[in-house]
Design a protein around this motif. Structure first.
Motif, mmCIF file in Angstrom:
data_model
loop_
_atom_site.group_PDB
_atom_site.id
_atom_site.type_symbol
_atom_site.label_atom_id
_atom_site.label_comp_id
_atom_site.label_asym_id
_atom_site.label_seq_id
_atom_site.Cartn_x
_atom_site.Cartn_y
_atom_site.Cartn_z
ATOM 1 N N VAL A 1 48.208 25.987 42.031
ATOM 2 C CA VAL A 1 48.340 25.147 40.808
ATOM 3 C C VAL A 1 48.335 25.505 39.625
ATOM 4 O O VAL A 1 48.919 25.363 38.546
ATOM 5 C CB VAL A 1 47.511 23.803 41.287
ATOM 6 N N TYR A 2 47.258 26.735 39.480
ATOM 7 C CA TYR A 2 47.191 27.345 37.850
ATOM 8 C C TYR A 2 47.555 28.748 38.174
ATOM 9 O O TYR A 2 47.233 29.369 39.251
ATOM 10 C CB TYR A 2 45.727 27.399 37.651
ATOM 11 N N ARG A 3 48.605 29.142 37.534
ATOM 12 C CA ARG A 3 48.987 30.518 37.355
ATOM 13 C C ARG A 3 47.975 31.706 37.499
ATOM 14 O O ARG A 3 46.953 31.437 36.588
ATOM 15 C CB ARG A 3 49.905 30.667 36.501
ATOM 16 N N GLY A 4 47.581 32.413 38.429
ATOM 17 C CA GLY A 4 46.765 33.428 38.329
ATOM 18 C C GLY A 4 45.421 33.244 39.050
ATOM 19 O O GLY A 4 44.452 33.736 39.167
ATOM 20 N N LEU A 5 45.426 31.763 39.738
ATOM 21 C CA LEU A 5 44.119 31.423 40.404
ATOM 22 C C LEU A 5 44.034 32.149 41.787
ATOM 23 O O LEU A 5 42.643 32.316 41.970
ATOM 24 C CB LEU A 5 44.263 30.006 40.435
ATOM 25 N N ALA A 6 45.003 32.744 42.435
ATOM 26 C CA ALA A 6 44.871 33.160 43.468
ATOM 27 C C ALA A 6 43.757 34.352 43.583
ATOM 28 O O ALA A 6 43.167 34.397 44.673
ATOM 29 C CB ALA A 6 46.170 33.510 44.145
ATOM 30 N N ALA A 7 43.714 35.026 42.448
ATOM 31 C CA ALA A 7 42.788 36.166 42.448
ATOM 32 C C ALA A 7 41.421 35.871 42.520
ATOM 33 O O ALA A 7 40.445 36.663 43.136
ATOM 34 C CB ALA A 7 42.931 37.211 41.305
ATOM 35 N N SER A 8 40.893 34.588 42.523
ATOM 36 C CA SER A 8 39.716 34.001 42.373
ATOM 37 C C SER A 8 39.292 33.287 43.742
ATOM 38 O O SER A 8 38.120 32.758 43.755
ATOM 39 C CB SER A 8 39.377 33.200 41.228
#
Length: 189
Positions: free
Chosen positions: A95-102
């Motif tokens: 949903v938020y671009r770049g959230l996967a890393a967290s």
């Protein structure tokens, strides 16, 4: 929690949602505080890290994911129930671009939604392993790693002009490749 502290928390979470949807997970914490109309110190007192803010902002989404997965699991075979859970985890994480890393840090944060999502994933994995359809050495951490990798891979292909979220076709294909590797066939049992 005092009423003013609760209002600040709610404003911070609403601001985080808006800022992260607009600018992605790398948006500045100062922008979140400014949007909420509070000082940066107030933000960091409530949410000492970016991951803590993500987890709190995402808790309701993860509660919904866990509840839907649990309700649906009774109608699916164990392998398909686990697969659908993982696909939804990827879509929710995108949903938020770049959230996967967290994702890993979020799931370990202890918010109700993160705990429910982790518990549901572990339950489904154990159920699939007990049914003999998933290899015994596969762990929940493996599922999280695959969700992170798939989210990162699919967010690169998104049209930023469209609503944030992963391409479900590509997510389904990539998760299918993973499940081809972890599923036990009749000859493996």
């Amino acid at each position: 929690m005092r009423a003013d502290a609760q209002r600040n928390r709610e404003r911070l979470l609403a601001a985080a949602e808006a800022v992260f949807l607009e600018r992605g997970a790398e948006a500045s914490m100062e922008d979140v505080a400014k949007r909420a109309g509070v000082g940066i110190g107030t933000l960091y007192r409530r949410f000492p890290t970016r991951d803590a803010l993500f987890a709190a902002a995402y808790s309701d989404r993860f509660l919904s994911l866990a509840a839907a997965s649990h309700a649906r699991a009774e109608t699916l075979d164990p392998l398909m129930a686990l697969r659908r859970y993982l696909e939804e985890l990827v879509v929710h994480t995108s949903v938020y671009r770049g959230l996967a890393a967290s994702l890993c840090a979020m799931l370990e944060s202890g918010t109700p939604g993160c705990e429910a999502t982790s518990k549901e994933g572990k339950r489904l994995l154990k159920q699939a392993q007990k049914a003999g359809v998933v290899r015994k050495h596969v762990t929940f951490d493996d599922l999280v790693a695959v969700a992170m990798a798939t989210s990162l891979a699919t967010e690169q292909d998104r049209d930023p002009a469209k609503q944030a979220g992963a391409s479900t076709t590509q997510v389904t294909r990539l998760i299918g490749l993973f499940f081809d590797g972890i599923a036990l066939g009749a000859g493996d049992r």
